[in-house]
Design a protein around this motif. Structure first.
Motif, PDB file in Angstrom:
ATOM      1  N   LEU A 121       0.838  -1.195   0.000  1.00  0.00           N
ATOM      2  CA  LEU A 121       0.000   0.000   0.000  1.00  0.00           C
ATOM      3  C   LEU A 121       0.871   1.242   0.000  1.00  0.00           C
ATOM      4  O   LEU A 121       1.999   1.248   0.465  1.00  0.00           O
ATOM      5  CB  LEU A 121      -0.934   0.017   1.214  1.00  0.00           C
ATOM      6  CG  LEU A 121      -2.195  -0.817   1.044  1.00  0.00           C
ATOM      7  CD1 LEU A 121      -3.160  -0.514   2.160  1.00  0.00           C
ATOM      8  CD2 LEU A 121      -2.850  -0.542  -0.296  1.00  0.00           C
ATOM      9  N   GLU A 122       0.269   2.296  -0.505  1.00  0.00           N
ATOM     10  CA  GLU A 122       1.111   3.437  -0.803  1.00  0.00           C
ATOM     11  C   GLU A 122       1.555   4.181   0.443  1.00  0.00           C
ATOM     12  O   GLU A 122       2.595   4.818   0.433  1.00  0.00           O
ATOM     13  CB  GLU A 122       0.364   4.338  -1.784  1.00  0.00           C
ATOM     14  CG  GLU A 122       0.213   3.593  -3.098  1.00  0.00           C
ATOM     15  CD  GLU A 122      -0.739   4.246  -4.066  1.00  0.00           C
ATOM     16  OE1 GLU A 122      -1.520   5.101  -3.623  1.00  0.00           O
ATOM     17  OE2 GLU A 122      -0.701   3.891  -5.248  1.00  0.00           O
ATOM     18  N   PHE A 123       0.782   4.082   1.530  1.00  0.00           N
ATOM     19  CA  PHE A 123       1.262   4.826   2.696  1.00  0.00           C
ATOM     20  C   PHE A 123       2.522   4.205   3.282  1.00  0.00           C
ATOM     21  O   PHE A 123       3.357   4.897   3.857  1.00  0.00           O
ATOM     22  CB  PHE A 123       0.174   5.038   3.746  1.00  0.00           C
ATOM     23  CG  PHE A 123      -0.414   3.814   4.360  1.00  0.00           C
ATOM     24  CD1 PHE A 123       0.248   3.148   5.363  1.00  0.00           C
ATOM     25  CD2 PHE A 123      -1.658   3.347   3.947  1.00  0.00           C
ATOM     26  CE1 PHE A 123      -0.312   2.038   5.954  1.00  0.00           C
ATOM     27  CE2 PHE A 123      -2.217   2.244   4.532  1.00  0.00           C
ATOM     28  CZ  PHE A 123      -1.549   1.579   5.530  1.00  0.00           C
ATOM     29  N   GLN A 161       4.789   2.821   1.361  1.00  0.00           N
ATOM     30  CA  GLN A 161       5.856   3.277   0.470  1.00  0.00           C
ATOM     31  C   GLN A 161       6.204   4.734   0.726  1.00  0.00           C
ATOM     32  O   GLN A 161       7.358   5.124   0.617  1.00  0.00           O
ATOM     33  CB  GLN A 161       5.424   3.068  -0.973  1.00  0.00           C
ATOM     34  CG  GLN A 161       5.288   1.593  -1.245  1.00  0.00           C
ATOM     35  CD  GLN A 161       4.882   1.307  -2.657  1.00  0.00           C
ATOM     36  OE1 GLN A 161       4.586   2.202  -3.423  1.00  0.00           O
ATOM     37  NE2 GLN A 161       4.862   0.040  -2.990  1.00  0.00           N
ATOM     38  N   ALA A 162       5.178   5.515   1.093  1.00  0.00           N
ATOM     39  CA  ALA A 162       5.468   6.908   1.420  1.00  0.00           C
ATOM     40  C   ALA A 162       6.416   6.952   2.606  1.00  0.00           C
ATOM     41  O   ALA A 162       7.385   7.714   2.610  1.00  0.00           O
ATOM     42  CB  ALA A 162       4.175   7.648   1.731  1.00  0.00           C
ATOM     43  N   ALA A 163       6.152   6.112   3.610  1.00  0.00           N
ATOM     44  CA  ALA A 163       7.034   6.085   4.775  1.00  0.00           C
ATOM     45  C   ALA A 163       8.435   5.634   4.365  1.00  0.00           C
ATOM     46  O   ALA A 163       9.432   6.186   4.826  1.00  0.00           O
ATOM     47  CB  ALA A 163       6.458   5.161   5.841  1.00  0.00           C
ATOM     48  N   GLN A 164       8.496   4.634   3.483  1.00  0.00           N
ATOM     49  CA  GLN A 164       9.806   4.175   3.038  1.00  0.00           C
ATOM     50  C   GLN A 164      10.554   5.296   2.317  1.00  0.00           C
ATOM     51  O   GLN A 164      11.763   5.422   2.451  1.00  0.00           O
ATOM     52  CB  GLN A 164       9.658   2.967   2.115  1.00  0.00           C
ATOM     53  CG  GLN A 164       9.323   1.695   2.882  1.00  0.00           C
ATOM     54  CD  GLN A 164       8.884   0.574   1.976  1.00  0.00           C
ATOM     55  OE1 GLN A 164       8.527   0.796   0.819  1.00  0.00           O
ATOM     56  NE2 GLN A 164       8.893  -0.637   2.494  1.00  0.00           N
ATOM     57  N   SER A 165       9.793   6.109   1.595  1.00  0.00           N
ATOM     58  CA  SER A 165      10.474   7.160   0.856  1.00  0.00           C
ATOM     59  C   SER A 165      10.973   8.257   1.782  1.00  0.00           C
ATOM     60  O   SER A 165      11.751   9.102   1.382  1.00  0.00           O
ATOM     61  CB  SER A 165       9.573   7.742  -0.223  1.00  0.00           C
ATOM     62  OG  SER A 165       8.695   8.662   0.343  1.00  0.00           O
ATOM     63  N   PHE A 166      10.522   8.241   3.043  1.00  0.00           N
ATOM     64  CA  PHE A 166      11.092   9.154   4.025  1.00  0.00           C
ATOM     65  C   PHE A 166      12.279   8.505   4.732  1.00  0.00           C
ATOM     66  O   PHE A 166      12.858   9.092   5.629  1.00  0.00           O
ATOM     67  CB  PHE A 166      10.068   9.533   5.093  1.00  0.00           C
ATOM     68  CG  PHE A 166       9.011  10.478   4.616  1.00  0.00           C
ATOM     69  CD1 PHE A 166       9.358  11.679   4.052  1.00  0.00           C
ATOM     70  CD2 PHE A 166       7.676  10.158   4.739  1.00  0.00           C
ATOM     71  CE1 PHE A 166       8.387  12.556   3.621  1.00  0.00           C
ATOM     72  CE2 PHE A 166       6.698  11.024   4.304  1.00  0.00           C
ATOM     73  CZ  PHE A 166       7.058  12.221   3.741  1.00  0.00           C
TER      74      PHE A 166
END
Ligand SMILES: Nc1ncnc2c1ncn2[C@@H]1O[C@H](COP(=O)(O)OP(=O)(O)OP(=O)(O)O)[C@@H](O)[C@H]1O
Ligand code: SF4
Ligand code: SF4
Ligand SMILES: [Mg+2]
Lengths: 730, 533
Positions: free
Chosen positions: B418-420, B422-427
């Motif tokens: 899920l994208e949230f 991945q968003a955390a991973q991108s941080f």
């Protein structure tokens, strides 16, 4: 009962064209919620004629699907039909017994759904599912014969082989064709298509719409086409009904509809389309949101959002007014609106942008208290909020694109990037092959510019975006951010660089953790990267970010489910902005949103770029969005870039046959009266074993012998325009 | 009263769980999605009715989890002398149930009986001074002993007609005794004693007195239960009226029509039903054995009450063991994939491929050997039994985490895409933090559902394991041991049915209520996404 026998055995006598086959009067449907019933469809009337496509157009949540399901009497358990009449073949469908209704479904009226992946049974062969839908009393061999004929009619190549396939062995477009074959099995007089192409690519969408048109011409069915896409209406419908908040507000023949829409809501929808409006211009938006079912305004339901509203609009619901033959509108002020629009339509946009805040405040007070008002911050306001913390160079608008591509140090540079996903099989799970999602892609992106990556689904767009952000490992090639190589860096070495690039995802419902408050979501990046912003506290930073994306700072304490799709997308953008990135990868940022909300988000992205000098890698399949937002475009096919250039070059003089086909497939509203160009045939092959030579040759209408042998070399059409096709070398 | 508080390991765990539930409850109030789910549970009428029943069981179990050792009355209790404490470990429930615990009979007696279940040979001195040997059913030492007490010691030959409503058991139980199953009057006839008619008169008088006594007590109990219940209703209505600042009558009307958000009507009606059942039992328990007595004369009602704690401990402590394992392995496998996933999958596939009962039996036997060879580890028998209970919980937990782990693995695999996340991973957020912040809260509903669903199956598992002889310590009272003992009793002729019936009824009540509650919880938590999107 004689009707059933008619449907079942004899070939149906097609009613003469133009005769009414389905007529809906005052249909009202609601949902039981606790002890009350919320009305989702509030008395709609329309008539569907044989051989005609009637489009029901509306934004999400306006009751289109519920209306369609009510016609079929297939409502979910909480659904209740509250009244009205649905005349079909001389009977009122709402008064039939369930057994009689079963005989009508499929035989008289059948339906296809939005999601081909879930509307077929995954464990039955497609042939069995079609045979199941055939009228009874047919021998085994006859039935199979019939199913083959139906599959062929639905445009499935090689039906004899495909009839024994399982749904998972088929692509989305093929599944939708099977679904259509199944719907046709009972020789229906009426076909209800609920967003039949929304889940499909433009090229496949064009194929399916052509197929429906052909079948309709052959069989003289009436088609009720439910869609939110004005382009689909332009391509496929003869008449249009616009739905808003459970009511039909305008009904017109297609030509009249596109030439002279009369209802304020319809006009706003047109104005919100990014089509034609150049880059840098703000799109018109509709302030506020569709009112919730529990708080429908009395009087005109559009009144809280209508720029023309006056007192009587909030008091009495407007009655139907016939403004031209076949063109009906429900608005108290049709005549004034038409006058006003012809005189001031241009200044209106400017006025909207300038007085946005005041107007939004007005709407906010009128709307239900639970909803946050969307404040349209003007560029200056947003700039003041952030100029203290964000320092980035802004590329002047006039910079020549050619110099951008060859500039000494672009912000993002991707060279020969490859992402292969191993296919593992067998007991030891050895890699037996690879899906070449990205297979040698090179890109460059300057600060403050937007590069759009377009292509059909599955061509590897999102993989490029994620590989750029190092969210998935690349197989080969390198990614440079501001001259520093990212590929192969360790997690800790990467961490300081993460701040500089962020992502905005497609689905605003999946991209926010439902268990965290908006404030926590936005603060997460700052915490993870150990950033202190200039503001005194994280709370102040969150408030400033929310204001920057046009949300009420009080939203920080709320949870994602309390926001609409557009508001969630704003939150996602605020989350990305929190770490002051220089590059944002926007993966289909508006494709899950309605047109009017899409306009808001596009405006926001545009003004953020202007103020903060952000660079966007925009991943999309929507050419209107590309035209509105991007400076350069790269077209991808099967993991590789096939054409690259500035927006003007690629969209207005495309050189690659694939780009040309893609552009031709986009339904254009301007071309409503011309016959649409033929759709691109076939589908994208699997990236696990791409065709030899030019990847596109199996579908290319101009492929020659040399195309099959070697992948074409790049051909520079101009300094900025490169094409990978042998045609241009000649 | 001078007591030495004893904290058994299982007590500590039970109270910790109670505390944890309280804390989690408070925390989930701050989490709107979870709070909304719990509010949905509160709206469910069957769910809240079941919760009320479960709550009564939990109260009994908690009372039984406060242990102490009473002081012995040492004659020379100088101030300096350390007080001596009894070797026996009691609980608050034991103290409250003193009449039940201490008033054991010699052996079996039927529910509410005044006489034993088996005939005994007694010597009585007749009026003429001769000693006669009589085989008859003796009066019980405690059960119904207050009835016509003055004659009881001498007149032990009362007919067993007294046992008016225990008709089934009235046949003689002793195989060596005369096997006549005819009514007493005719059975007595051959002896042709002059006292016959007098005796049957007394028997009739006793039967009447017993009947009268029982109905009086039941009547009083039902009345007072209703009065107390009405008091509770008034109190609840007043509370609601104050909280929502509405008129008393208005709240009462809403409550009566079931229009309150929280399913108050279901709770109150269940309370009424419980009161109507429990109050007469309590009223009778003082002087009768409501569910009869077992082989050694122990009150079955008391045993049932004690079994509740065992069942709760098994159900709760086992999940306490299961949860960390399942959550850790499941989420790690699903989130990290790769070799970690392979390893964990091999682990639980291997565990799963060994028949569970065999694994448990092997572990329990090993543990038993260990306990038997180290008697010095335990100060009291209660401690030993307690440790064995806990060990059983751990063994059950170690063998039953695989199902939940597999569910969580699948869910984590879905969530990590899920994208949230991945968003955390991108941080650059660390993996453990992503699991704790983004994955775990989003699988909590599955955990809650699994927890309540597993509870009843574990209670049943205990019964089965104890029946097979690999369950709790034989001295520990549990539904399983009760049923196991009943196996032999049922083989008697006539059968001793009440022990089994009581254990069965209470266990079914507990499991059924737990299952209904589990259903309500599952519905409420599964629907969480419907409400949030
Ligand atoms: N099962 C349901 N229970 C309660 N309300 C529902 C249910 N299904 C739909 N609704 C409500 O009915 C209204 C119309 O929904 P509908 O799905 O028809 O919209 P739509 O125009 O088809 O939107 P979309 O384009 O998103 O599919 C919405 O307000 C929705 O919230
Ligand atoms: S009736 Fe009034 S509020 Fe409604 S659309 Fe017309 S002008 Fe706007
Ligand atoms: S190289 Fe050949 S097949 Fe490929 S796009 Fe050009 S013409 Fe078509
Ligand atoms: Mg819909």
């Amino acid at each position: 009962m004689s009707h059933e026998i008619d449907f079942a055995v004899q070939p149906r006598q097609t009613p003469p064209r133009g005769e009414s086959v389905l007529s809906v009067r005052g249909l009202r449907t609601g949902f039981a919620a606790g002890r009350t019933t919320l009305t989702a469809v509030a008395g709609i009337d329309f008539t569907l004629h044989a051989g005609e496509t009637f489009a029901l157009l509306g934004e999400s949540g306006c009751g289109k699907s519920v209306a369609a399901l009510s016609l079929m009497r297939l409502l979910p358990p909480a659904g209740r039909i509250l009244g009205g009449e649905v005349r079909f073949a001389g009977r009122d469908l709402l008064r039939l017994s369930e057994a009689e209704m079963r005989a009508v479904r499929g035989r008289g009226v059948s339906m296809i759904f939005q999601e081909p992946a879930t509307s077929l049974n995954p464990v039955l062969r497609v042939g069995e599912q079609i045979i199941e839908a055939l009228p009874g009393g047919m021998g085994r061999a006859d039935a199979r014969e019939r199913a083959l004929a139906l599959l062929a009619a639905a445009g499935i190549a090689d039906p004899a082989r495909r009839i024994d396939a399982y749904p998972f062995q088929m692509s989305g477009g093929m599944k939708q064709r099977v679904m259509i074959a199944e719907a046709l099995a009972g020789e229906p007089q009426v076909l209800i298509a609920d967003e039949p192409t929304t889940a499909l690519d433009v090229t496949i969408q064009a194929q399916i719409l052509d197929l429906l048109a052909r079948l309709q011409a052959e069989r003289g069915m009436g088609i009720l086409l439910i869609t939110h896409d004005l382009g689909v209406v332009a391509r496929a419908a003869q008449r249009v009904g616009v739905m808003y908040a459970g009511e039909i507000v305008e009904e017109a023949p297609r030509a009249m509809f596109f030439a002279a829409p009369r209802h304020p809501y319809t006009r706003k929808l047109f104005a919100a389309l990014p089509d034609g409006v150049g880059r840098g211009h703000r799109l018109e938006t509709i302030p506020g949101q569709v009112p919730p079912l529990s708080a429908m305004p009395a009087g005109c339901r559009f009144a809280p959002r209508c720029a023309h509203a006056e007192t009587r609009c909030t008091l009495a619901a407007p009655a139907w007014r016939e403004v031209a033959p076949g063109h009906r509108v429900r608005c108290h002020r049709v005549d004034e609106v038409a006058l006003a629009a012809s005189a001031v339509s241009a200044p209106l946009a400017a006025e909207m942008a300038a007085s946005g805040t005041a107007q939004a405040a007005h709407v906010g007070s009128a709307a239900s208290s639970q909803e946050f008002r969307i404040q349209e911050f003007t560029a200056q306001e947003a700039a003041v909020q952030v100029s203290a913390v964000q320092v980035s160079s802004i590329v002047p608008e006039g910079t020549e694109v050619g110099s951008a591509l060859t500039a000494p140090s672009p912000l993002l540079e991707v060279r020969d990037l490859a992402v292969h996903f191993p296919i593992r099989q067998g007991w030891l799970r050895r890699a037996v092959g690879a899906v070449r999602a990205v297979d040698g892609v090179s890109l460059a992106l300057e600060r403050g510019r937007t590069l759009a990556l377009v292509g059909e689904s599955g061509c590897g767009k999102t993989s490029v975006g994620k590989a750029v952000l190092q969210l998935i490992a690349s197989t080969a090639g390198e990614v440079k951010l501001d001259g520093r190589i990212l590929t192969g860096l360790s997690r800790s070495a990467l961490r300081p660089l993460r701040r500089r690039m962020q992502m905005v995802f497609q689905d605003p419902f999946a991209s926010l953790n439902p268990r965290l408050s908006v404030g926590e979501i936005i603060a997460e990046g700052m915490q993870a990267l150990g950033l202190g912003r200039a503001e005194a506290s994280p709370a102040a930073a969150v408030a400033a970010l929310l204001a920057q994306v046009g949300l009420d700072p009080a939203a920080a304490g709320r949870y994602p489910h309390e926001f609409s799709g557009g508001q969630r997308q704003r939150i996602a953008i605020a989350r990305a902005l929190a770490v002051q990135p220089e590059l944002i990868v926007c993966d289909e940022p508006t494709s899950a949103l309605d047109v009017s909300v899409q306009a808001q988000i596009l405006n926001l992205l545009g003004s953020l770029q202007a103020d903060l000098g952000l660079a966007y890698l925009l991943i999309t399949h929507n050419f209107a969005v590309v035209e509105h937002l991007a400076h350069e475009v790269a077209v991808m096919y099967l993991g590789r870039i096939v054409e690259r250039g500035t927006v003007g070059e690629v969209l207005h003089s495309p050189r690659h046959p694939y780009t040309q086909a893609l552009l031709a497939a986009v339904p254009r509203i301007g071309s409503a009266d011309e016959a649409p160009p033929p759709a691109l045939s076939g589908e994208m092959p699997s990236p696990a074993n791409p065709p030899a030579g030019c990847h596109f040759h199996p579908r290319c209408p101009r492929a020659g012998a040399e195309c099959r042998t070697a992948y074409p070399a790049p051909v520079a059409v101009s300094a900025t325009h490169t094409v990978y096709c042998v045609l241009n070398a000649r | 009263m001078n007591v030495l508080p004893v904290i058994l390991w299982s007590d500590a765990l039970v109270w910790l769980m109670a505390l944890a539930a309280l804390v989690l409850g408070l925390l989930s109030r701050r989490q709107p999605p979870l709070a909304a789910a719990w509010r949905r549970v509160g709206r469910s009428r069957p769910g809240m009715a079941a919760a009320t029943v479960v709550a009564v069981f939990v109260v009994v179990g908690l009372l039984d989890s406060l242990h102490y050792r009473p002081a012995l009355d040492t004659p020379a209790a100088g101030a300096s002398a350390a007080p001596a404490y009894a070797i026996e470990t009691l609980s608050v429930l034991d103290a409250l149930a003193v009449p039940l615990r201490l008033r054991g009979e010699k052996t079996y007696s039927a529910p509410l009986a005044t006489h034993a279940f088996a005939k005994e040979t007694q010597e009585i001195r007749a009026a003429d001074g001769s000693v006669q040997q009589v085989r008859d059913f003796p009066r019980l030492r405690f059960g119904g002993a207050h009835l016509l007490r003055e004659e009881a010691p001498a007149e032990a030959t009362d007919g067993d007609t007294a046992n008016a409503n225990a008709g089934v058991s009235r046949r003689t139980a002793d195989p060596s005794a005369t096997t006549d199953a005819s009514p007493v009057s005719s059975a007595m006839a051959p002896s042709a004693l002059p006292a016959t008619s007098a005796m049957s008169e007394k028997a009739a008088a006793l039967a009447a007195a017993r009947q009268y006594d029982i109905s009086r007590r039941v009547g009083v109990a039902v009345l007072s239960a209703l009065i107390v219940w009405a008091g509770v209703v008034v109190w609840v209505v007043q509370l609601l009226a104050r909280r929502e600042s509405l008129a008393f009558a208005e709240v009462g009307r809403r409550l009566w029509r079931g229009e309150t958000v929280f399913a108050w009507r279901a709770v109150l009606l269940t309370l009424a039903a419980i009161a109507l059942v429990v109050a007469p039992m309590l009223a009778l328990a003082g002087d009768y054995h409501v569910f009869g007595t077992d082989k050694v004369g122990q009150d079955v009602f008391y045993q049932v009450l004690k079994s509740v704690r065992t069942a709760l401990v098994i159900g709760l402590v086992t999940t306490l063991t299961t949860l960390p394992l399942a959550i850790f392995f499941g989420l790690a496998a699903g989130y990290f994939r790769g070799w970690i996933d392979d390893l964990i999958q091999y682990l639980y596939t291997t565990l799963n491929s060994i028949p569970g009962v065999l694994l448990i039996a092997a572990a329990v036997l090993m543990m038993q050997v260990l306990i038997d060879t180290h008697p010095q580890w335990f100060a009291t028998a209660a401690e030993r039994a307690d440790l064995r209970l806990l060990a059983l919980c751990f063994i059950l937990g170690l063998t039953s985490w695989t199902g939940l782990a597999r569910l969580l693995r699948g869910e984590a695999m879905k969530l990590r895409e899920l994208e949230f996340v991945q968003a955390a991973q991108s941080f650059g957020v660390s993996d453990l933090r992503i699991i704790a912040r983004h994955i775990l809260p989003n699988v909590m509903h599955i955990v809650v559902i699994a927890l309540v669903m597993d509870f009843s199956s574990l209670v049943l598992a205990e019964a089965v394991l104890s029946y097979v002889g690999i369950g709790v310590d034989p001295t520990m009272i549990s539904f399983g041991t009760m049923i196991n003992n009943a196996r032999l009793e049922l083989a008697r002729e006539p059968a001793v049915w009440w022990s089994l019936a009581a254990a069965f009824t209470f266990m079914v009540a507990l499991v059924l209520a737990a299952n209904l509650l589990a259903d309500a919880v599952r519905d409420a938590f599964d629907a969480r996404l419907v409400g949030s999107s």
